[in-house]
Design an enzyme around this catalytic site. Sequence first.
Site, short mmCIF file in Angstrom:
data_model
loop_
_atom_site.label_atom_id
_atom_site.label_comp_id
_atom_site.label_asym_id
_atom_site.label_seq_id
_atom_site.Cartn_x
_atom_site.Cartn_y
_atom_site.Cartn_z
N TYR A 33 -11.35 -66.64 34.43
CA TYR A 33 -12.13 -65.74 33.59
C TYR A 33 -13.05 -66.53 32.67
O TYR A 33 -12.91 -67.75 32.52
CB TYR A 33 -11.21 -64.81 32.81
CG TYR A 33 -10.49 -65.45 31.64
CD1 TYR A 33 -9.44 -66.34 31.84
CD2 TYR A 33 -10.85 -65.16 30.32
CE1 TYR A 33 -8.78 -66.93 30.77
CE2 TYR A 33 -10.20 -65.74 29.24
CZ TYR A 33 -9.17 -66.62 29.48
OH TYR A 33 -8.53 -67.21 28.41
N ARG A 52 -18.83 -73.47 33.51
CA ARG A 52 -17.37 -73.64 33.50
C ARG A 52 -16.70 -72.71 34.51
O ARG A 52 -15.72 -73.08 35.16
CB ARG A 52 -16.78 -73.41 32.10
CG ARG A 52 -15.29 -73.76 32.07
CD ARG A 52 -14.71 -73.69 30.68
NE ARG A 52 -14.87 -72.36 30.11
CZ ARG A 52 -14.65 -72.08 28.84
NH1 ARG A 52 -14.25 -73.02 28.01
NH2 ARG A 52 -14.82 -70.85 28.38
N ARG A 101 1.29 -58.93 49.96
CA ARG A 101 1.66 -60.03 49.07
C ARG A 101 2.09 -61.24 49.89
O ARG A 101 2.94 -61.10 50.78
CB ARG A 101 2.80 -59.59 48.15
CG ARG A 101 3.28 -60.67 47.19
CD ARG A 101 4.31 -60.12 46.21
NE ARG A 101 4.74 -61.15 45.27
CZ ARG A 101 5.78 -61.97 45.48
NH1 ARG A 101 6.51 -61.88 46.58
NH2 ARG A 101 6.09 -62.88 44.57
N LYS A 150 -9.64 -72.36 33.65
CA LYS A 150 -9.49 -71.18 32.79
C LYS A 150 -8.91 -70.02 33.61
O LYS A 150 -9.62 -69.09 34.00
CB LYS A 150 -10.84 -70.82 32.17
CG LYS A 150 -10.74 -69.90 30.97
CD LYS A 150 -12.03 -69.89 30.19
CE LYS A 150 -12.10 -68.79 29.16
NZ LYS A 150 -11.17 -68.93 28.05
N GLU A 183 -4.00 -77.86 21.62
CA GLU A 183 -5.04 -76.89 21.22
C GLU A 183 -4.35 -75.63 20.73
O GLU A 183 -3.12 -75.54 20.71
CB GLU A 183 -5.98 -76.60 22.39
CG GLU A 183 -5.29 -76.01 23.60
CD GLU A 183 -6.21 -75.82 24.81
OE1 GLU A 183 -7.43 -75.68 24.63
OE2 GLU A 183 -5.67 -75.78 25.92
N1 PLP Z 1 -8.65 -73.37 24.49
C1 PLP Z 1 -8.08 -72.30 25.06
C2 PLP Z 1 -6.67 -72.39 25.53
C3 PLP Z 1 -8.81 -71.11 25.20
O1 PLP Z 1 -8.23 -70.03 25.77
C4 PLP Z 1 -10.14 -71.04 24.71
C5 PLP Z 1 -10.93 -69.83 24.83
O2 PLP Z 1 -10.50 -68.82 25.32
C6 PLP Z 1 -10.68 -72.19 24.11
C7 PLP Z 1 -9.91 -73.35 24.02
C8 PLP Z 1 -12.07 -72.19 23.57
O3 PLP Z 1 -13.01 -72.16 24.62
P1 PLP Z 1 -14.47 -71.59 24.39
O4 PLP Z 1 -15.04 -72.35 23.23
O5 PLP Z 1 -15.16 -71.88 25.66
O6 PLP Z 1 -14.31 -70.13 24.11
#
Ligand code: PLP
Length: 287
Positions: A33, A52, A101, A150, A183
Amino acid sequence: MTRTVYVNGDYLPETEAKVSIFDRGFLMADGVYEVTSVLEGKLIDFDGHAKRLARSLNELEMTCPIPEEELLAMHRELVARNGIDQGMIYLQVTRGNPGDRSFVFPDASLPGTIVAFTQNIPNLADAPAAKTGFRVITIPDLRWSRVDIKTVQLLYPSMGKMAAKKAGVDDSWFTDEAGRVTEGTSNNAYIVKGNRIITRALGNDILHGITRAAVLRFAAEAQYEIEERPFTPEEAQGADEAFSTAASIFVMPVVEVDGKPVGTGKPGPVAVRLREIYLDEMRKAAI
Ligand code: PLP
């Protein structure tokens, strides 16, 4: 108000939008996403998000069901149809619906599922939280080892948000096995010491934030030193400032870590300034 959402080429009222129960996004969290913010009806850093998305898809041997030019047109169409001034666009691409599935990936010729919807957030740029700052707790990072992709596997980040909520704070920052911050649940994490901005280097253990890239670029231009290395919660507690970045929060001051104030316990001047620069520059470049 009923939103108009996008599903596989169609714009539909949200109440009529449907995805199969066999969709691999639903059964396997087999999807990726992006979230792009909207200010004054324009897309912020769309190009970064599109790039990305392409990378995430490529890492999972998936293809985008529609070309990038159509992605942009579709985002703009959703903004227009829903009259969004400030808010977000959520876009999801899954490996599609193989009709049953199975752990085995379907044939690559199976079209993926693509959906997108808007979130109307009238005070996105002027969020009250940016004036008081986030308070965070730290919890172990129990996510899989490829969080640079992501994916829609957001159960643990969601649990992290709930842990924060139960603790009466705003967010959780994850820590690795050595006790160093990776993070936030949905944002990148930073500390500030004097003129230096410290944040974990890019790798498979953090998402390569689109906001992170822009903020570090602007910070370097504004003569801050950038140090890409891990830091601990204790180092954050002793830092002058801390902040988080994401498309949904831009630059968010962090004023408390695990119950201890960071710096003065108020949003610091570097975070406040970087937020201003980020919003100014990104508004100028919005499309
Ligand atoms: N880290 C994680 C785990 C995230 O889910 C996100 C955004 O959803 C970010 C960092 C920040 O990413 P961005 O600056 O591209 O929104």
